[in-house]
Design an enzyme around this catalytic site. Sequence first.
Site, mmCIF file in Angstrom:
data_model
loop_
_atom_site.group_PDB
_atom_site.id
_atom_site.type_symbol
_atom_site.label_atom_id
_atom_site.label_comp_id
_atom_site.label_asym_id
_atom_site.label_seq_id
_atom_site.Cartn_x
_atom_site.Cartn_y
_atom_site.Cartn_z
ATOM 1 N N HIS A 78 36.535 58.532 -56.535
ATOM 2 C CA HIS A 78 37.052 58.076 -54.690
ATOM 3 C C HIS A 78 38.209 58.352 -54.693
ATOM 4 O O HIS A 78 38.430 58.648 -53.196
ATOM 5 C CB HIS A 78 37.560 56.547 -54.774
ATOM 6 C CG HIS A 78 36.295 55.792 -54.856
ATOM 7 N ND1 HIS A 78 34.970 55.645 -54.036
ATOM 8 C CD2 HIS A 78 35.922 54.208 -55.663
ATOM 9 C CE1 HIS A 78 34.327 54.446 -54.559
ATOM 10 N NE2 HIS A 78 35.067 53.866 -55.273
ATOM 11 N N GLN A 122 33.498 50.346 -67.024
ATOM 12 C CA GLN A 122 33.719 49.956 -66.101
ATOM 13 C C GLN A 122 33.046 49.192 -65.397
ATOM 14 O O GLN A 122 31.053 49.233 -65.345
ATOM 15 C CB GLN A 122 34.120 50.508 -64.738
ATOM 16 C CG GLN A 122 34.654 50.351 -63.354
ATOM 17 C CD GLN A 122 35.409 50.806 -63.028
ATOM 18 O OE1 GLN A 122 35.884 52.110 -62.828
ATOM 19 N NE2 GLN A 122 35.543 50.131 -61.539
ATOM 20 N N GLU A 178 31.103 46.200 -62.569
ATOM 21 C CA GLU A 178 32.033 46.047 -61.151
ATOM 22 C C GLU A 178 30.670 45.186 -60.245
ATOM 23 O O GLU A 178 30.212 45.838 -59.233
ATOM 24 C CB GLU A 178 32.601 47.312 -60.939
ATOM 25 C CG GLU A 178 31.563 48.188 -60.796
ATOM 26 C CD GLU A 178 32.823 49.607 -60.296
ATOM 27 O OE1 GLU A 178 32.952 49.271 -59.561
ATOM 28 O OE2 GLU A 178 32.055 50.098 -61.112
ATOM 29 N N ASP A 209 34.397 46.220 -55.907
ATOM 30 C CA ASP A 209 33.131 46.426 -55.981
ATOM 31 C C ASP A 209 32.774 44.774 -56.736
ATOM 32 O O ASP A 209 31.628 44.473 -56.507
ATOM 33 C CB ASP A 209 32.813 47.658 -56.837
ATOM 34 C CG ASP A 209 32.723 48.806 -56.431
ATOM 35 O OD1 ASP A 209 32.404 48.948 -55.158
ATOM 36 O OD2 ASP A 209 33.119 49.732 -56.311
#
Length: 256
Positions: free
Chosen positions: A50, A151, A153, A179
Amino acid sequence: MNNDVFPNKFKAALAAKQVQIGCWSALSNPISTEVLGLAGFDWLVLDGEHAPNDISTFIPQLMALKGSASAPVVRVPTNEPVIIKRLLDIGFYNFLIPFVETKEEAEQAVASTRYPPEGIRGVSVSHRTNMFGTVADYFAQSNKNITILVQIESQQGVDNVDAIAATEGVDGIFVGPSDLAAALGHLGNASHPDVQKAIQHIFNRASAHGKPSGILAPVEADARRYLEWGATFVAVGSDLGVFRSATQKLADTFKK
C-alpha cells in the site's frame, strides 16, 4: 566475510515468543526510514503493498537501516515467486505475505524463499544479501534464516487458519484488521465485535500451533488489548500516521 544477518535475531525472537514492538514505514524515503531505525523499534515493515515502494526505493531504505537494531520486514505486493526472489536478492530476509487464504498459498510463500530442494528460489551467486558473493556459507545458511509471516485478512483465511498456521516454514500469523473488517461486512470498523472476535480466534489458533501472532494497531488501547490476547509482534504505528498527527497538532497549536 561474515554476514551480519545470520543468525536472524528477529526470527529467533519470534520463535522464543518474545514481544517485538514494531512500526510501519510507508513514506518510502530513506531518511524517514533511518529515523525510524534510530527510535528503538524491534522491527519495521517496509510496505510494498500500500506504499509507493519498489526495488529502487527499497534498496536505499535497507542501506539506511544497516546500522539499526530494527529488523526490516518487507510486505510484498503479492504472493508471487519472482517478486519475492528479487526482494531476497536486494537484502530482505523477513517477509510479510498479504492475503493468504489457504495452506497451499502459505506453502508457495515458503517455497519462494527457499533454495532447492526445499523450495523454488532462483540462484544468483552475487547479490546484496550475500554481499556480492563474499559470504562463503550463504547458500548453507539462507534457507533456515528466512522469516515468513503470513497475513490473514479474509473469511476464507479465518476458516483455514489452522491449516495455514500448521504449515512448515510459516513463522507467524499476522492479522490485517482493515481488510478483515471489510471481508466480514464491517468496512472501516475493525472495532466491531465480529471483527474483534475473529482477531482473537486467529491469535488463539496460531498459539495452538505454536506460532506467534501479530497485528498493526496504531491506537494504544487496541495494541495493549492485542498484547493481552497473546499477540507478540505488534506494530504500534506508522511513520505516515505519526508525521500527520504531529504536524496537524503543531499547526493547530498556533492556528487556533
